[in-house]
Design an enzyme around this catalytic site. Structure first.
Site, mmCIF file in Angstrom:
data_model
loop_
_atom_site.group_PDB
_atom_site.id
_atom_site.type_symbol
_atom_site.label_atom_id
_atom_site.label_comp_id
_atom_site.label_asym_id
_atom_site.label_seq_id
_atom_site.Cartn_x
_atom_site.Cartn_y
_atom_site.Cartn_z
ATOM 1 N N LYS A 149 -11.468 -4.315 -5.612
ATOM 2 C CA LYS A 149 -12.390 -3.191 -5.770
ATOM 3 C C LYS A 149 -11.680 -1.901 -6.129
ATOM 4 O O LYS A 149 -12.295 -0.971 -6.596
ATOM 5 C CB LYS A 149 -13.305 -3.012 -4.554
ATOM 6 C CG LYS A 149 -12.692 -3.117 -3.201
ATOM 7 C CD LYS A 149 -13.779 -2.851 -2.148
ATOM 8 C CE LYS A 149 -13.724 -3.857 -1.022
ATOM 9 N NZ LYS A 149 -14.868 -3.905 -0.182
ATOM 10 N N LYS A 172 -5.823 -10.962 -8.521
ATOM 11 C CA LYS A 172 -7.095 -11.033 -7.809
ATOM 12 C C LYS A 172 -8.051 -9.916 -8.231
ATOM 13 O O LYS A 172 -7.608 -8.809 -8.505
ATOM 14 C CB LYS A 172 -6.777 -10.886 -6.307
ATOM 15 C CG LYS A 172 -7.709 -11.633 -5.388
ATOM 16 C CD LYS A 172 -7.221 -11.506 -3.949
ATOM 17 C CE LYS A 172 -8.336 -10.948 -3.088
ATOM 18 N NZ LYS A 172 -8.024 -10.903 -1.663
ATOM 19 N N LYS A 199 0.815 -1.209 0.000
ATOM 20 C CA LYS A 199 0.000 0.000 0.000
ATOM 21 C C LYS A 199 0.845 1.254 0.000
ATOM 22 O O LYS A 199 0.424 2.273 -0.528
ATOM 23 C CB LYS A 199 -0.962 -0.001 1.198
ATOM 24 C CG LYS A 199 -2.102 -0.979 1.016
ATOM 25 C CD LYS A 199 -3.280 -0.644 1.920
ATOM 26 C CE LYS A 199 -4.415 -1.641 1.692
ATOM 27 N NZ LYS A 199 -5.489 -1.527 2.680
#
Ligand code: TRP
Length: 334
Positions: free
Chosen positions: A200, A197, A115
């Site tokens: 969202k 994967k 992140k």
């Protein structure tokens, strides 16, 4: 809640949309787990602050996630369903646990590394201590089982390390949680790149299906899904596109891979992709209908939000009273 059942806790961030990946990988399993455990399903809006959010969007997204929890079939009578930010004990315990967590431990977290690369302009302290807040979520409720995906295992391990350290100093304050890794949870991959994967936060909307997507759009996204060379519809690692579509198909229809392979033995990729899209729509449409009903029923949802927070806070406060005493905060005079 009855006492013989084990406590199960899980949470989902209200950032963006609930995807087919979230549904098949988590939510759908929770709907079965809710009968076997004392389940607590949180919407972790505090975690969402670790990346910059638009306030109006966050407020709406959080409520939408709660209504999607209900629409997929989580029962608010049977479970505790609530917003993390409504129970201040999460923030309180998180601070305390920060003081029992080492920088070195947090530095090893792979999600933090990922992140911080992705949000290089906003590597805030919350992003760094994210796992400590997650530990607080879990430990506040004396959780025994935590259904999580692979990517959260490391966070569960640090939770256990923190709990062990704390219990080592103060005696048995926290129950030791364990990961519950569902056997049935499908790992849904991005439609345009089936090696990664479904996420969202993907910039390419064709990669993801939101469970509230318009059915026509869903079919179109499946029509456009990347397939592999050859023309056989078989479940194989050299065919990541077909493999992903087959596992989605089986997850929504309840069929086995064998049955699905047989069913599409004589089909081309084009027809197969449409069939997968239609099966997904068939599964999702009733959820969308329920969601729309909830949208019209503001008072009902408000009541669930209120009772959820009250039930959660009662349990969380019980743990906190113990923690405050153990660590030596002065008694509050009432
Ligand atoms: N970090 C989790 C995720 O991104 C969400 C989460 C927050 C969570 N607190 C939790 C999951 C507690 C399980 C238990 O998926």
């Amino acid at each position: 809640m009855t006492d013989e059942k084990k406590v199960l806790f899980s949470g989902m961030q209200p950032s963006g949309y609930v995807t087919l990946g979230n549904y098949l990988g988590a939510l759908n399993n929770w709907t079965t787990l809710q009968y076997d455990y004392n389940s607590i399903f949180c919407i972790v809006d505090m975690h969402a602050l670790t990346v910059r959010q638009d306030p109006a969007k966050l407020r709406k997204a959080a409520r939408d996630v709660l209504m999607q929890y209900l629409a997929v079939g989580l029962d608010p009578e049977k479970n505790i369903i609530y917003f993390q930010s409504h129970v201040p004990q999460h923030a309180e315990l998180s601070w305390i646990l920060n003081c029992y967590t080492y920088m070195g431990e947090l530095n090893r977290m792979t999600q933090f590394k990922e992140k911080s690369q992705k949000h290089a302009d906003n590597i805030n302290a919350g992003l760094f201590t994210y796992p400590v807040l997650m530990a607080a979520d879990i430990l506040l409720y004396q959780t025994e089982l935590v259904p999580v995906g692979e990517d959260q295992i490391q966070h569960l391990e640090i939770t256990r390390d923190i709990a062990t350290r704390f219990n080592g100093i103060y005696g048995d304050v926290f129950t030791m949680p364990e990961a519950y890794i569902g056997k049935t949870g499908a790992r849904v991959m991005a439609l345009q790149d089936p090696t990664k994967k479904m996420s969202k936060s993907d910039e390419n909307a064709n990669n993801t299906i939101a469970i509230l997507d318009d059915p026509k759009q869903i079919i179109n996204k499946f029509k456009r899904a990347v397939t592999d060379s050859g023309n056989e519809i078989i479940y194989s690692d050299d065919k990541p596109g077909i493999k992903n579509l087959l596992s989605i198909y089986c997850a929504v229809t309840g069929k086995t891979i064998k049955e699905a392979e047989k069913e599409f033995e004589n089909s081309g990729y084009g027809d197969f992709k449409i069939a997968v899209g239609e099966a997904v729509v068939a599964k999702i449409e009733p959820i969308q209908k329920k969601f729309e009903e909830y949208q019209k029923n503001k008072d009902y949802i408000d009541e669930i939000i209120k009772t959820g927070a009250e039930k959660a806070e009662r349990i969380a406060e019980k743990t906190m009273r113990k923690v405050r005493r153990k660590i030596g905060y002065p008694d509050k005079i009432r």
